[in-house]
Design an enzyme around this catalytic site. Structure first.
Site, PDB file in Angstrom:
ATOM      1  N   ASP A   1      39.984 -35.113 106.504  1.00 30.74           N
ATOM      2  CA  ASP A   1      40.930 -35.265 107.502  1.00 30.74           C
ATOM      3  C   ASP A   1      41.934 -36.377 106.986  1.00 30.74           C
ATOM      4  O   ASP A   1      43.287 -35.966 107.197  1.00 30.74           O
ATOM      5  CB  ASP A   1      40.336 -35.609 108.947  1.00 30.74           C
ATOM      6  CG  ASP A   1      39.434 -34.265 109.263  1.00 30.74           C
ATOM      7  OD1 ASP A   1      38.369 -34.286 109.007  1.00 30.74           O
ATOM      8  OD2 ASP A   1      40.185 -33.335 110.087  1.00 30.74           O
TER       9      ASP A   1
ATOM     10  N   CYS B   1      30.430 -29.705 107.531  1.00 29.19           N
ATOM     11  CA  CYS B   1      31.412 -28.990 108.392  1.00 29.19           C
ATOM     12  C   CYS B   1      31.812 -27.992 107.607  1.00 29.19           C
ATOM     13  O   CYS B   1      31.262 -27.210 106.858  1.00 29.19           O
ATOM     14  CB  CYS B   1      32.458 -30.180 108.391  1.00 29.19           C
ATOM     15  SG  CYS B   1      33.431 -29.647 109.734  1.00 29.19           S
TER      16      CYS B   1
HETATM   17  P1  RI2 Z   1      40.178 -28.476 105.287  1.00 30.03           P
HETATM   18  C1  RI2 Z   1      37.810 -30.518 109.754  1.00 30.03           C
HETATM   19  O1  RI2 Z   1      38.099 -31.043 111.074  1.00 30.03           O
HETATM   20  C2  RI2 Z   1      36.597 -31.115 109.012  1.00 30.03           C
HETATM   21  O2  RI2 Z   1      36.457 -32.461 109.380  1.00 30.03           O
HETATM   22  C3  RI2 Z   1      36.807 -30.733 107.564  1.00 30.03           C
HETATM   23  O3  RI2 Z   1      36.245 -31.451 106.704  1.00 30.03           O
HETATM   24  C4  RI2 Z   1      38.307 -31.112 107.528  1.00 30.03           C
HETATM   25  O4  RI2 Z   1      39.099 -30.548 108.737  1.00 30.03           O
HETATM   26  C5  RI2 Z   1      39.128 -30.556 106.604  1.00 30.03           C
HETATM   27  O5  RI2 Z   1      39.188 -29.218 106.302  1.00 30.03           O
HETATM   28  P2  RI2 Z   1      38.111 -30.170 112.470  1.00 30.03           P
HETATM   29  O6  RI2 Z   1      39.249 -29.480 112.555  1.00 30.03           O
HETATM   30  O7  RI2 Z   1      41.574 -28.939 105.711  1.00 30.03           O
HETATM   31  O8  RI2 Z   1      36.733 -29.136 112.294  1.00 30.03           O
HETATM   32  O9  RI2 Z   1      39.570 -28.722 104.063  1.00 30.03           O
HETATM   33  O10 RI2 Z   1      37.707 -31.212 113.377  1.00 30.03           O
HETATM   34  O11 RI2 Z   1      40.037 -27.070 105.735  1.00 30.03           O
END
Ligand code: RI2
Length: 311
Positions: free
Chosen positions: A197, A128
């Site tokens: 998350d 991701c």
């Molecule tokens: P940071 C994201 O969720 C991903 O799952 C990623 O691992 C997590 O947030 C943490 O991201 P999404 O918003 O806070 O893409 O480390 O569903 O940037």
């Protein structure tokens, strides 16, 4: 000119549609939006202010059901409000600034702590697009370590494309793989580094769909699995026995045009759960901890939350 509520609804929509995404960023965006809202509304008294701000907080809270960063950010911004309208407004704005500042500092600090576990010559696999996981990778690279990254596409939203763009900009050698190639490449990987998350009270990780399969492959291959998570991604609710809701997103994200089929449905969970047994370490801004210590992080760092909940 838009009204304060229209501005707030704009931010809420950007979070819901993932124009603003990433657990840390949505927490900061919600804090900033609440501050702007609180500074722009014109209530006649404190009760009206509290009611309007409460309504705005609920709108933001309902945008992404899984991300506890949103709930924790909003609670931190809303706490300790003054006894009169202007001091309540001021303390809310100060709390929001404080949250944003501490959140940014945490990303830096986790970068320093996590990068100490990365050795010269390591191959890192990431999934991701996590700003915090990337902070570890960047800090290790800036320290002169010769590293290579393998990044997954992260279907269905392809956040992996954001990751490779950032890594390319930093000059870090990177290989992009499809999500299903992880088991094929895992024996070349020295450590997996992912963001979070949610971290639950028992140390399990809720992260982008596909994370748990990577953890399983890493476990089988004896590859280290590291999570980068600020303390406000730990969930006090799970200490009260609640389960983390897994956000189900639109079918069109997986297969545009799916509605033409009569007998096919799409299931599109955005996150999955990685059991704590598969996690070697969680890097937080207060230290690199074993997942089993998550309970203490919630108690010590988010303790104020429990006071309000245990009667
Ligand atoms: P940071 C994201 O969720 C991903 O799952 C990623 O691992 C997590 O947030 C943490 O991201 P999404 O918003 O806070 O893409 O480390 O569903 O940037």
């Amino acid at each position: 000119m838009k009204s304060p509520m229209e501005d707030l609804l704009d931010t809420a929509e950007k979070i819901r549609s993932m124009e603003i995404r990433g657990a840390a960023l949505i927490g900061r965006a919600a804090a900033r939006a609440l501050k702007e809202f609180a500074l722009s509304i014109e209530p006649s008294d404190l009760a009206e202010f509290n009611a309007e701000v409460g309504q705005a907080a609920d709108i933001l809270l309902n945008t992404r059901p899984t991300a506890v960063s949103l709930a924790n950010a909003i609670r931190m911004v809303m706490r300790r409000r003054g006894d009169d309208l202007e001091s309540a407004r001021r303390s809310l704005a100060e709390n929001a600034d404080d949250f944003v500042e501490r959140s940014l500092l945490a990303v830096e600090r986790i970068g320093e702590i996590g990068s100490r576990r990365v050795r010269d010559g390591d191959v890192i696999l990431t999934h991701c697009n996590s700003s915090v996981a990337l902070s570890i990778i960047k800090t290790a690279f800036d320290a002169g370590k010769d590293i290579k990254v393998i990044a997954t596409e992260s279907r269905p939203r392809y956040q992996g494309h954001l990751t490779i763009k950032t890594l390319d900009g930093w000059g870090i050698t990177t290989e992009l793989v499809v999500d299903s190639a992880v088991r094929t490449v895992i024996n070349e990987v020295d450590e997996v580094i992912v963001g979070a998350d949610v971290i639950t009270a028992n140390g399990s990780l809720v992260n982008k769909i596909g994370t748990s399969q990577i953890a399983l492959a890493a476990h089988e291959a004896r590859t280290s699995f590291m999570v980068a998570a600020e303390t406000y991604k730990f969930s006090p609710e799970t200490m009260m026995g609640e389960l983390v809701p897994i956000e189900m997103r639109a079918a069109e994200e997986v297969y545009p045009g799916i509605s033409e089929f009569k007998h096919v449905r799409v299931r599109n969970p955005a996150f999955d759960v990685t059991p704590h047994q598969y996690i070697d370490v969680i890097c937080t801004e207060v230290g690199a901890i074993p997942p089993e210590m998550s309970y203490l992080v919630i108690k010590e760092m988010l303790g104020w939350e429990m006071e309000g909940r245990i009667k």
